[in-house]
Design a protein around this motif. Structure first.
Motif, mmCIF file in Angstrom:
data_model
loop_
_atom_site.group_PDB
_atom_site.id
_atom_site.type_symbol
_atom_site.label_atom_id
_atom_site.label_comp_id
_atom_site.label_asym_id
_atom_site.label_seq_id
_atom_site.Cartn_x
_atom_site.Cartn_y
_atom_site.Cartn_z
ATOM 1 N N ILE A 186 0.835 -1.195 0.000
ATOM 2 C CA ILE A 186 0.000 0.000 0.000
ATOM 3 C C ILE A 186 0.870 1.245 0.000
ATOM 4 C CG2 ILE A 186 -1.668 1.331 1.362
ATOM 5 C CD1 ILE A 186 -2.765 -1.322 2.385
ATOM 6 N N ALA A 187 0.477 2.230 -0.783
ATOM 7 C CA ALA A 187 1.190 3.503 -0.806
ATOM 8 C C ALA A 187 0.173 4.628 -0.953
ATOM 9 C CB ALA A 187 2.191 3.549 -1.960
ATOM 10 N N VAL A 188 0.539 5.780 -0.444
ATOM 11 C CA VAL A 188 -0.277 6.979 -0.619
ATOM 12 C C VAL A 188 0.635 8.086 -1.137
ATOM 13 C CG1 VAL A 188 -0.005 7.593 1.816
ATOM 14 C CG2 VAL A 188 -1.831 8.650 0.471
ATOM 15 N N THR A 189 0.132 8.828 -2.118
ATOM 16 C CA THR A 189 0.859 9.971 -2.655
ATOM 17 C C THR A 189 0.031 11.225 -2.445
ATOM 18 O OG1 THR A 189 -0.073 9.611 -4.856
ATOM 19 C CG2 THR A 189 2.055 8.592 -4.384
ATOM 20 N N LEU A 190 0.693 12.334 -2.225
ATOM 21 C CA LEU A 190 0.023 13.608 -1.982
ATOM 22 C C LEU A 190 0.606 14.674 -2.887
ATOM 23 C CD1 LEU A 190 -1.800 15.552 -0.309
ATOM 24 C CD2 LEU A 190 0.133 15.762 1.292
ATOM 25 N N ASN A 191 -0.274 15.386 -3.584
ATOM 26 C CA ASN A 191 0.128 16.520 -4.404
ATOM 27 C C ASN A 191 -0.572 17.750 -3.835
ATOM 28 O OD1 ASN A 191 0.234 18.592 -6.384
ATOM 29 N ND2 ASN A 191 0.573 17.083 -7.990
#
Lengths: 113, 114
Positions: free
Chosen positions: B62-67
């Motif tokens: 699982i990964a989360v990216t934030l822009n």
């Protein structure tokens, strides 16, 4: 640890009746909160507490009361149940904020007829 | 107030494929973004979260990216398994020092076919 325990799991009320949803946590968390979940919607915060004796309103507080006399317990009271309060209610606890790294209970499914 | 849009509402994948769920938020002051997994009849369970001072966070599959510029964040699940089937919710909040009231997305029903 049991985590966050909610009772009852299911409840049917008649319009105008009152009841209390129970929530207890054994993690010594300062923050506790109540959410409601309606079909097709995300959770909405009803009330929260930042510690024993301190409570505040969330996004949808009308029709609900809370109190926090101990760190462990955070009951939610419905004063005069209405069909619009038919929902699934979740209690959560955290040691940071009402939503940060929160642990949720299994929920109480409430139907008001 | 804050508005969180979550897409897609339903996502169907084959076992082993990757799944991506995206959320956009409106309030640039939001600084904490958790993702919750909810299995049928159970309460939400935190699976990963990210704070605004971090661009990406991983935990096994699982990964989360934030822009922050575009005000969107995404959940990535690799090598999906049938037990990943559940409803996933994103949320945005301002965290300590700001309003404690979080805003949740409407949820994504992920179905992983064996």
């Amino acid at each position: 640890n049991a985590g966050v325990t909610q009772t009852p799991k299911f409840q049917v009320l008649k319009t105008g009746q009152s009841m209390t949803l129970q929530c207890a946590q054994d993690m010594n968390h300062e923050y506790m909160s109540w959410y409601r979940q309606d079909p097709g919607m995300g959770l909405r915060l009803i009330h929260y507490s930042v510690g024993a004796g301190i409570t505040d309103q969330g996004e949808v507080p009308n029709g609900y009361n809370v109190s926090r006399s101990t760190t462990e317990d955070f009951p939610l009271r419905l004063l005069s149940a209405a069909p619009s309060q038919t929902s699934v209610y979740f209690c959560a606890s955290s040691d940071v904020t009402p939503i940060t790294e929160a642990f949720f209970g299994q929920g109480t499914r409430l139907t008001v007829v | 107030g804050e508005n969180v849009e979550q897409h897609p509402s339903t996502l169907s994948v084959q076992e082993g494929d990757s799944a991506v769920i995206k959320c956009t938020y409106s309030d640039s002051a939001s600084n904490y973004f958790p993702w919750y997994k909810q299995e049928l009849g159970k309460g939400p369970q935190l699976i990963i979260d990210i704070r605004s001072n971090v661009g990406e966070k991983k935990d096994q599959r699982i990964a989360v990216t934030l822009n922050k510029t575009a005000k969107h964040f995404s959940l990535h699940i690799t090598e999906t398994q049938p037990e990943d089937s559940a409803v996933y919710f994103c949320a945005a909040s301002k965290g300590p020092g700001g309003s404690y009231i979080p805003t949740f997305g409407r949820g994504t029903s992920l179905i992983v076919h064996p």
